[in-house]
Design a protein around this motif. Sequence first.
Motif, PDB file in Angstrom:
ATOM      1  N   LYS A  43     -19.958  75.623  11.664  1.00 48.88           N
ATOM      2  CA  LYS A  43     -18.657  75.393  12.283  1.00 48.88           C
ATOM      3  C   LYS A  43     -18.378  76.448  13.360  1.00 48.88           C
ATOM      4  O   LYS A  43     -18.975  77.526  13.365  1.00 48.88           O
ATOM      5  N   SER A  44     -17.448  76.122  14.243  1.00 47.35           N
ATOM      6  CA  SER A  44     -17.075  77.026  15.327  1.00 47.35           C
ATOM      7  C   SER A  44     -15.559  77.118  15.442  1.00 47.35           C
ATOM      8  O   SER A  44     -14.850  76.136  15.212  1.00 47.35           O
ATOM      9  N   VAL A  45     -15.093  78.311  15.816  1.00 49.81           N
ATOM     10  CA  VAL A  45     -13.679  78.502  16.133  1.00 49.81           C
ATOM     11  C   VAL A  45     -13.593  78.880  17.605  1.00 49.81           C
ATOM     12  O   VAL A  45     -14.244  79.821  18.057  1.00 49.81           O
ATOM     13  N   GLY A  46     -12.834  78.099  18.365  1.00 57.90           N
ATOM     14  CA  GLY A  46     -12.573  78.409  19.762  1.00 57.90           C
ATOM     15  C   GLY A  46     -11.366  79.326  19.848  1.00 57.90           C
ATOM     16  O   GLY A  46     -10.274  78.960  19.400  1.00 57.90           O
ATOM     17  N   LEU A  51     -11.456  70.989  23.382  1.00 55.72           N
ATOM     18  CA  LEU A  51     -11.841  71.924  22.328  1.00 55.72           C
ATOM     19  C   LEU A  51     -11.854  71.246  20.960  1.00 55.72           C
ATOM     20  O   LEU A  51     -12.690  71.565  20.104  1.00 55.72           O
ATOM     21  N   CYS A  66     -14.986  72.038  18.766  1.00 51.63           N
ATOM     22  CA  CYS A  66     -14.766  73.103  17.780  1.00 51.63           C
ATOM     23  C   CYS A  66     -14.116  72.527  16.531  1.00 51.63           C
ATOM     24  O   CYS A  66     -13.509  71.458  16.559  1.00 51.63           O
ATOM     25  N   ASP A  67     -14.225  73.274  15.448  1.00 56.04           N
ATOM     26  CA  ASP A  67     -13.638  72.838  14.178  1.00 56.04           C
ATOM     27  C   ASP A  67     -12.246  73.404  13.960  1.00 56.04           C
ATOM     28  O   ASP A  67     -11.502  72.915  13.103  1.00 56.04           O
ATOM     29  N   ILE A 109      -9.047  75.854  16.307  1.00 55.75           N
ATOM     30  CA  ILE A 109      -8.653  76.559  17.529  1.00 55.75           C
ATOM     31  C   ILE A 109      -7.710  77.688  17.143  1.00 55.75           C
ATOM     32  O   ILE A 109      -6.745  77.478  16.397  1.00 55.75           O
TER      33      ILE A 109
END
Length: 348
Positions: free
Chosen positions: A56-59, A107, A111-112, A114
């Motif tokens: 997972k990613s956080v922007g 986003l 992304c997962d 923000i």
Amino acid sequence: MKLPSSSATELNKVNLEHMVSMKDFSVKEMDNMMELMSYLKKAREDNAIPQLFKGKSVGMIFEAGSTRTRVSFEVAATLLGGHALFLSPKDIHLGGKESIHDTSRVLSRMCDIIMARTNSPETLDGLLDMATVPVINGLDTRFHPTQMLADLFTIKEHITDGRQLSDLTLAFMGDATDVCRSLMLTCAKYGMGFKQIGPKKYQMEKEWVDLAETYCAESGGRIEITDDVDAIKECDVVYGDSFYWVTQYDEKEERLAAFMPDYVITEELMAKAKPGSMLLHCLPANDKEEVTRGALESNYSVAFDEAENRLTAQMAILVYFTHKHNITASAETEAMHKEKIEGFLSQL
């Protein structure tokens, strides 16, 4: 005719939750977040953090700079097996070449989660309007909920005599900042006593005091806004924050003249608080202004435990706001995709 979306993401998630302010959560929900924090902090102590943000990613949008917010979210994502992207206004077209709404939509597709630390509520509200993933307020001049989670957890960690949060009174020394506002509303929800102690010109706006009073009517909390420094005598927690922020440099001298020396947290002032009281500070600390270095380094200061707990809080936030939407592929599904892709690649 509108074409159907070909997105690979699950858009418009049911029961999507955001973190704008702690006033939006019940005491039970806040307690759940802090319990999750305790599990994750112990896992970190044992170097055994479960990979609950893997893949997972956080922007992270930063209109305003920060040491603790940026580092804590980046490290939290890494420790949990995920990734954090730092996005400043010069890195993306936020509100310039690209609207805030379109930024939020893009986003959300990539992304997962923000996280946004903004210079205005309008930026955060614009992201919230179109986001299809959780949006976390990293500070927006109104509220600072991620700081509140770390603060509450730190206070609970250092209560050693069996008291509950509702047994405590917190004194905030200084201006009606986003941190002050957030603390007042959070304390009111928990039934705590809250005092803002500062010059009349810089006291909390009536609309927010009125809202806090409605929470107190249910919880038994107590709110006091005063310019009397001696009100610290009844307090178990003393909290410091800057007397001016980056957008207030033109007011710096006027503000310092209003607050100094009466509202500076010194060792002498802390001696007036209840025995066993603790000192918190959201940092960065201007230790020649709102707090002395002696107070900050004293045995009653937990400011650096508080700073570390920003990481504990961010780990919990990333997990808490994404775990409901996790889709875990079966071994069979993973094997099927692996076979298809590797089969294709072998023919190239």
